[in-house]
Design a protein around this motif. Structure first.
Motif, PDB file in Angstrom:
ATOM      1  N   GLY A   1       0.923  -1.079   0.164  1.00 20.11           N
ATOM      2  CA  GLY A   1      -0.162  -0.062  -0.070  1.00 20.11           C
ATOM      3  C   GLY A   1       0.928   1.280  -0.031  1.00 20.11           C
ATOM      4  N   ALA A   2       0.403   2.289   0.034  1.00 19.72           N
ATOM      5  CA  ALA A   2       0.904   3.784   0.268  1.00 19.72           C
ATOM      6  C   ALA A   2       1.999   3.692   1.083  1.00 19.72           C
ATOM      7  N   GLY A   3       3.208   4.061   0.967  1.00 22.20           N
ATOM      8  CA  GLY A   3       4.056   4.178   1.769  1.00 22.20           C
ATOM      9  C   GLY A   3       5.013   2.970   1.616  1.00 22.20           C
ATOM     10  N   GLN A   4       4.686   2.019   1.006  1.00 27.75           N
ATOM     11  CA  GLN A   4       5.580   0.750   0.963  1.00 27.75           C
ATOM     12  C   GLN A   4       6.173   0.640  -0.520  1.00 27.75           C
ATOM     13  N   LEU A   5       7.322  -0.192  -0.692  1.00 31.30           N
ATOM     14  CA  LEU A   5       8.069  -0.263  -1.872  1.00 31.30           C
ATOM     15  C   LEU A   5       8.526  -1.604  -2.040  1.00 31.30           C
ATOM     16  N   ILE A   6       8.626  -2.024  -3.229  1.00 29.36           N
ATOM     17  CA  ILE A   6       9.286  -3.404  -3.589  1.00 29.36           C
ATOM     18  C   ILE A   6      10.441  -3.181  -4.802  1.00 29.36           C
ATOM     19  N   ALA A   7      11.492  -3.686  -4.472  1.00 25.63           N
ATOM     20  CA  ALA A   7      12.518  -3.686  -5.412  1.00 25.63           C
ATOM     21  C   ALA A   7      12.936  -4.934  -5.999  1.00 25.63           C
ATOM     22  N   LEU A   8      12.958  -4.896  -7.461  1.00 25.18           N
ATOM     23  CA  LEU A   8      13.251  -6.288  -8.237  1.00 25.18           C
ATOM     24  C   LEU A   8      14.441  -6.085  -9.057  1.00 25.18           C
ATOM     25  N   ALA A   9      15.403  -7.053  -8.942  1.00 26.45           N
ATOM     26  CA  ALA A   9      16.434  -7.046 -10.025  1.00 26.45           C
ATOM     27  C   ALA A   9      16.012  -7.281 -11.477  1.00 26.45           C
ATOM     28  N   ALA A  10      16.763  -6.868 -12.375  1.00 31.20           N
ATOM     29  CA  ALA A  10      16.603  -7.126 -13.582  1.00 31.20           C
ATOM     30  C   ALA A  10      16.279  -8.402 -13.985  1.00 31.20           C
ATOM     31  N   GLY A  11      15.169  -8.504 -14.839  1.00 35.52           N
ATOM     32  CA  GLY A  11      15.045  -9.841 -15.646  1.00 35.52           C
ATOM     33  C   GLY A  11      13.912 -10.675 -14.554  1.00 35.52           C
ATOM     34  N   VAL A  12      13.376 -10.148 -13.440  1.00 35.16           N
ATOM     35  CA  VAL A  12      12.600 -11.077 -12.549  1.00 35.16           C
ATOM     36  C   VAL A  12      11.283 -10.916 -13.171  1.00 35.16           C
ATOM     37  N   HIS A  13      10.639 -12.039 -13.466  1.00 36.85           N
ATOM     38  CA  HIS A  13       9.404 -12.101 -13.844  1.00 36.85           C
ATOM     39  C   HIS A  13       8.342 -11.839 -12.780  1.00 36.85           C
ATOM     40  N   HIS A  14       7.607 -10.840 -13.172  1.00 31.98           N
ATOM     41  CA  HIS A  14       6.672 -10.358 -11.979  1.00 31.98           C
ATOM     42  C   HIS A  14       5.269  -9.893 -12.669  1.00 31.98           C
ATOM     43  N   THR A  15       4.075  -9.970 -11.721  1.00 30.99           N
ATOM     44  CA  THR A  15       2.773  -9.516 -11.972  1.00 30.99           C
ATOM     45  C   THR A  15       2.549  -8.441 -10.971  1.00 30.99           C
ATOM     46  N   VAL A  16       1.481  -7.661 -11.445  1.00 27.71           N
ATOM     47  CA  VAL A  16       0.928  -6.464 -10.592  1.00 27.71           C
ATOM     48  C   VAL A  16      -0.603  -6.630 -10.596  1.00 27.71           C
ATOM     49  N   ARG A  17      -1.408  -6.821  -9.554  1.00 20.14           N
ATOM     50  CA  ARG A  17      -2.730  -6.736  -9.417  1.00 20.14           C
ATOM     51  C   ARG A  17      -3.344  -5.857  -8.643  1.00 20.14           C
ATOM     52  N   ALA A  18      -4.194  -4.849  -9.071  1.00 21.60           N
ATOM     53  CA  ALA A  18      -4.600  -3.815  -8.050  1.00 21.60           C
ATOM     54  C   ALA A  18      -5.821  -4.549  -7.221  1.00 21.60           C
ATOM     55  N   ILE A  19      -5.759  -4.331  -5.884  1.00 19.94           N
ATOM     56  CA  ILE A  19      -6.714  -4.867  -5.003  1.00 19.94           C
ATOM     57  C   ILE A  19      -7.865  -3.911  -4.916  1.00 19.94           C
ATOM     58  N   ASP A  20      -7.226  -2.579  -4.544  1.00 15.10           N
ATOM     59  CA  ASP A  20      -8.329  -1.459  -4.708  1.00 15.10           C
ATOM     60  C   ASP A  20      -7.843  -0.410  -6.035  1.00 15.10           C
ATOM     61  N   GLY A  21      -8.717   0.446  -6.554  1.00 11.83           N
ATOM     62  CA  GLY A  21      -7.956   1.238  -7.513  1.00 11.83           C
ATOM     63  C   GLY A  21      -7.149   2.319  -7.015  1.00 11.83           C
ATOM     64  N   GLY A  22      -6.191   2.390  -7.800  1.00 11.22           N
ATOM     65  CA  GLY A  22      -4.946   3.339  -7.421  1.00 11.22           C
ATOM     66  C   GLY A  22      -3.932   3.675  -8.168  1.00 11.22           C
ATOM     67  N   ALA A  23      -2.804   4.030  -7.688  1.00 13.99           N
ATOM     68  CA  ALA A  23      -1.575   4.416  -8.776  1.00 13.99           C
ATOM     69  C   ALA A  23      -0.432   3.922  -7.962  1.00 13.99           C
ATOM     70  N   PHE A  24       0.633   3.542  -8.746  1.00 10.85           N
ATOM     71  CA  PHE A  24       2.098   3.320  -8.252  1.00 10.85           C
ATOM     72  C   PHE A  24       3.106   4.106  -9.200  1.00 10.85           C
ATOM     73  N   LEU A  25       4.063   4.519  -8.445  1.00 12.24           N
ATOM     74  CA  LEU A  25       5.323   4.600  -9.327  1.00 12.24           C
ATOM     75  C   LEU A  25       6.291   3.607  -9.613  1.00 12.24           C
ATOM     76  N   LEU A  26       6.431   3.356 -10.949  1.00 10.82           N
ATOM     77  CA  LEU A  26       7.251   2.333 -11.507  1.00 10.82           C
ATOM     78  C   LEU A  26       8.839   3.031 -11.824  1.00 10.82           C
ATOM     79  N   THR A  27       9.866   2.570 -11.361  1.00 10.19           N
ATOM     80  CA  THR A  27      11.256   3.340 -11.389  1.00 10.19           C
ATOM     81  C   THR A  27      11.882   2.067 -12.111  1.00 10.19           C
ATOM     82  N   ILE A  28      12.397   2.078 -13.531  1.00  9.94           N
ATOM     83  CA  ILE A  28      13.248   1.311 -14.051  1.00  9.94           C
ATOM     84  C   ILE A  28      14.634   2.082 -14.458  1.00  9.94           C
ATOM     85  N   ALA A  29      15.638   1.289 -14.016  1.00 10.85           N
ATOM     86  CA  ALA A  29      17.081   1.617 -14.020  1.00 10.85           C
ATOM     87  C   ALA A  29      17.850   0.663 -15.185  1.00 10.85           C
ATOM     88  N   TRP A  30      18.800   1.267 -15.811  1.00 11.38           N
ATOM     89  CA  TRP A  30      19.743   0.531 -16.474  1.00 11.38           C
ATOM     90  C   TRP A  30      20.922   0.663 -15.872  1.00 11.38           C
TER      91      TRP A  30
END
Length: 130
Positions: free
Chosen positions: A82-111
């Protein structure tokens, strides 16, 4: 040498209101807020129940909810965020995202930086706020 640049200042609540997901079947919308050669910052809005199907990213990513709740499935685990939390994933990690409630997230991608990188390499490729 290029002077350091402010890549953007954002009122996230206003951006979320402005970029609501449409009425399409996907139930989501992604808007790039910052784009450089080595960094993307994307605002993703989703309706409750919408899902981003399994995928990977070319670099490490963070997913940081700003509004609403999301389930991120990656590396054989599920994390509810939820708001105020964050997950960090390494490059190439398979992942899915599902919205429980309507909302928004910031996605940061770095090279990773090339060996010959200079600060000028972080200059914006495009700056949609100019």
């Amino acid at each position: 040498m290029t002077e350091p640049t402010v890549l953007g200042t954002f009122d996230l609540a206003a951006e979320i209101d402005r970029f609501q997901p449409g009425d399409g079947a996907s139930g989501r919308r992604a808007e790039t807020l910052v784009k450089t050669d080595r960094l993307r910052l994307v605002l993703v809005t989703m309706r409750a129940g919408a899902t981003l199907a399994e995928h990977t990213a070319p670099g490490p990513v963070t997913i940081q909810p700003v509004r609403g709740r999301f389930v991120v499935t990656a590396a054989a685990r599920e994390d509810e965020l939820g708001a105020g939390q964050l997950i960090a994933l390494a490059a190439g990690v398979h992942h899915t995202v599902r919205a429980i409630d309507g909302g928004a997230f910031l996605l940061t991608i770095a090279w990773p930086a090339p060996d010959h990188a200079s600060p000028a390499d972080d200059a914006p490729a495009t700056n949609p706020r100019d």
